[in-house]
Design a protein around this motif. Structure first.
Motif, PDB file in Angstrom:
ATOM      1  N   TYR A  42       0.776  -1.245   0.000  1.00 37.48           N
ATOM      2  CA  TYR A  42       0.000   0.000   0.000  1.00 37.48           C
ATOM      3  C   TYR A  42       0.806   1.294   0.000  1.00 37.48           C
ATOM      4  N   THR A  43       2.119   1.229   0.115  1.00 39.56           N
ATOM      5  CA  THR A  43       2.903   2.463   0.084  1.00 39.56           C
ATOM      6  C   THR A  43       2.687   3.264  -1.197  1.00 39.56           C
ATOM      7  N   PRO A  44       2.732   2.660  -2.391  1.00 39.21           N
ATOM      8  CA  PRO A  44       2.536   3.480  -3.594  1.00 39.21           C
ATOM      9  C   PRO A  44       1.191   4.215  -3.612  1.00 39.21           C
ATOM     10  N   MET A  46      -0.713   5.011  -0.994  1.00 35.72           N
ATOM     11  CA  MET A  46      -0.744   6.010   0.077  1.00 35.72           C
ATOM     12  C   MET A  46       0.101   7.229  -0.298  1.00 35.72           C
ATOM     13  N   ARG A  47       1.238   7.004  -0.959  1.00 35.21           N
ATOM     14  CA  ARG A  47       2.074   8.125  -1.396  1.00 35.21           C
ATOM     15  C   ARG A  47       1.336   8.969  -2.431  1.00 35.21           C
ATOM     16  N   ALA A  48       0.680   8.326  -3.388  1.00 35.76           N
ATOM     17  CA  ALA A  48      -0.048   9.060  -4.420  1.00 35.76           C
ATOM     18  C   ALA A  48      -1.178   9.873  -3.790  1.00 35.76           C
ATOM     19  N   TYR A  49      -1.880   9.270  -2.867  1.00 40.06           N
ATOM     20  CA  TYR A  49      -2.987   9.956  -2.199  1.00 40.06           C
ATOM     21  C   TYR A  49      -2.466  11.142  -1.380  1.00 40.06           C
ATOM     22  N   ALA A  50      -1.424  10.919  -0.605  1.00 42.00           N
ATOM     23  CA  ALA A  50      -0.852  12.004   0.197  1.00 42.00           C
ATOM     24  C   ALA A  50      -0.309  13.116  -0.702  1.00 42.00           C
ATOM     25  N   ARG A  51       0.293  12.739  -1.821  1.00 42.88           N
ATOM     26  CA  ARG A  51       0.823  13.739  -2.750  1.00 42.88           C
ATOM     27  C   ARG A  51      -0.301  14.635  -3.264  1.00 42.88           C
ATOM     28  N   ARG A  52      -1.469  14.054  -3.561  1.00 40.68           N
ATOM     29  CA  ARG A  52      -2.604  14.842  -4.045  1.00 40.68           C
ATOM     30  C   ARG A  52      -3.135  15.758  -2.945  1.00 40.68           C
ATOM     31  N   LEU A  54      -1.460  16.924  -0.385  1.00 44.05           N
ATOM     32  CA  LEU A  54      -0.451  17.899   0.026  1.00 44.05           C
ATOM     33  C   LEU A  54       0.096  18.715  -1.138  1.00 44.05           C
ATOM     34  N   ASN A  55      -0.506  18.587  -2.299  1.00 43.71           N
ATOM     35  CA  ASN A  55      -0.049  19.316  -3.490  1.00 43.71           C
ATOM     36  C   ASN A  55       1.410  19.024  -3.809  1.00 43.71           C
ATOM     37  N   GLY A  56       1.821  17.776  -3.648  1.00 46.73           N
ATOM     38  CA  GLY A  56       3.155  17.351  -4.053  1.00 46.73           C
ATOM     39  C   GLY A  56       4.293  17.872  -3.200  1.00 46.73           C
ATOM     40  N   THR A  57       4.047  18.175  -1.949  1.00 45.95           N
ATOM     41  CA  THR A  57       5.108  18.698  -1.097  1.00 45.95           C
ATOM     42  C   THR A  57       6.081  17.601  -0.689  1.00 45.95           C
ATOM     43  N   ALA A  58       7.154  18.036  -0.086  1.00 40.42           N
ATOM     44  CA  ALA A  58       8.179  17.097   0.376  1.00 40.42           C
ATOM     45  C   ALA A  58       7.715  16.316   1.605  1.00 40.42           C
ATOM     46  N   ASP A  59       6.578  16.666   2.166  1.00 37.07           N
ATOM     47  CA  ASP A  59       6.069  16.002   3.360  1.00 37.07           C
ATOM     48  C   ASP A  59       5.421  14.657   3.075  1.00 37.07           C
ATOM     49  N   VAL A  60       5.292  14.273   1.816  1.00 39.64           N
ATOM     50  CA  VAL A  60       4.579  13.055   1.441  1.00 39.64           C
ATOM     51  C   VAL A  60       5.147  11.833   2.154  1.00 39.64           C
ATOM     52  N   ASP A  61       6.456  11.628   2.070  1.00 37.06           N
ATOM     53  CA  ASP A  61       7.055  10.450   2.692  1.00 37.06           C
ATOM     54  C   ASP A  61       6.890  10.465   4.208  1.00 37.06           C
ATOM     55  N   ASP A  62       6.983  11.658   4.811  1.00 34.17           N
ATOM     56  CA  ASP A  62       6.792  11.761   6.260  1.00 34.17           C
ATOM     57  C   ASP A  62       5.367  11.389   6.649  1.00 34.17           C
TER      58      ASP A  62
END
Length: 193
Positions: A42-44, A46-52, A54-62
């Motif tokens: 589920y990481t991919p 969750m990352r895509a969802y968080a990126r959307r 957060l507007n692609g910020t560097a905080d996605v991985d965090d």
């Protein structure tokens, strides 16, 4: 006849092929290999969802890492292990919204770099960026509850019931908030149709 032993590699392959209910159940029992399967699975998404969100910020991985830490801690309390995917997405949503609230009330649209298609002309790029900026402005003008519902539904793909559960409001309220948000966005985005 000797006893057959399952090697660690055979066990890992078996758990990786299992359905969510089995994997999440094993992880809830404290199996780190099963939890690692959930992380890989589920990481991919969750990352895509968080990126959307957060507007692609560097905080996605965090945000994703925080979501998995919370998931590991709360997994034993998950009532239906078969719904682990939507549960992880709700946690990700919560973490991303918390990050947005903590950062600042408005995201800077100018900081978002959009990748250019080799076939797109400069005028189309400008038009696309202006459309995204207009949508961003329209979303920022919505009341917070409408914006949260809209983002969870339209970007996150959450169901009305999932949104209601996440925001702790009745399903009918979710429907009303989404209807008002959509109407406002349509009015504000009329020139971009």
């Amino acid at each position: 006849m000797g006893r057959y032993r399952v090697s660690g590699e055979d066990r890992a392959l078996g758990i990786a092929a299992a359905d969510d209910r089995i994997v999440a159940g094993r992880a809830a029992d404290g199996d780190p290999e099963a939890f690692a399967v959930l992380v890989r699975r589920y990481t991919p998404m969750m990352r895509a969802y968080a990126r959307r969100l957060l507007n692609g910020t560097a905080d996605v991985d965090d945000v994703v890492q925080d979501a998995f830490v919370t998931a590991w801690e709360q997994l034993p309390g998950l009532e239906d292990p078969g719904k682990v995917k939507s549960w992880l997405m709700r946690i990700t949503s919560r973490k991303a919204i918390d990050r947005l609230r903590a950062a600042r009330p408005h995201s800077d649209v100018d900081a978002v770099e959009l990748p250019a298609s080799p076939r797109s002309t400069p005028s189309r790029q400008v038009e696309a960026r202006a459309g995204i900026a207009a949508l961003h402005a329209a979303l920022n003008e919505l009341p917070e509850s409408q914006r949260e519902c809209w983002v969870m539904r339209e970007i996150g793909g959450s169901s009305y019931d999932e949104i209601a559960e996440e925001l702790q409001i009745p399903r009918s309220t979710v429907r009303g908030l989404l209807a008002r948000a959509r109407k406002d966005i349509i009015v504000r985005m009329e020139q971009w149709r």
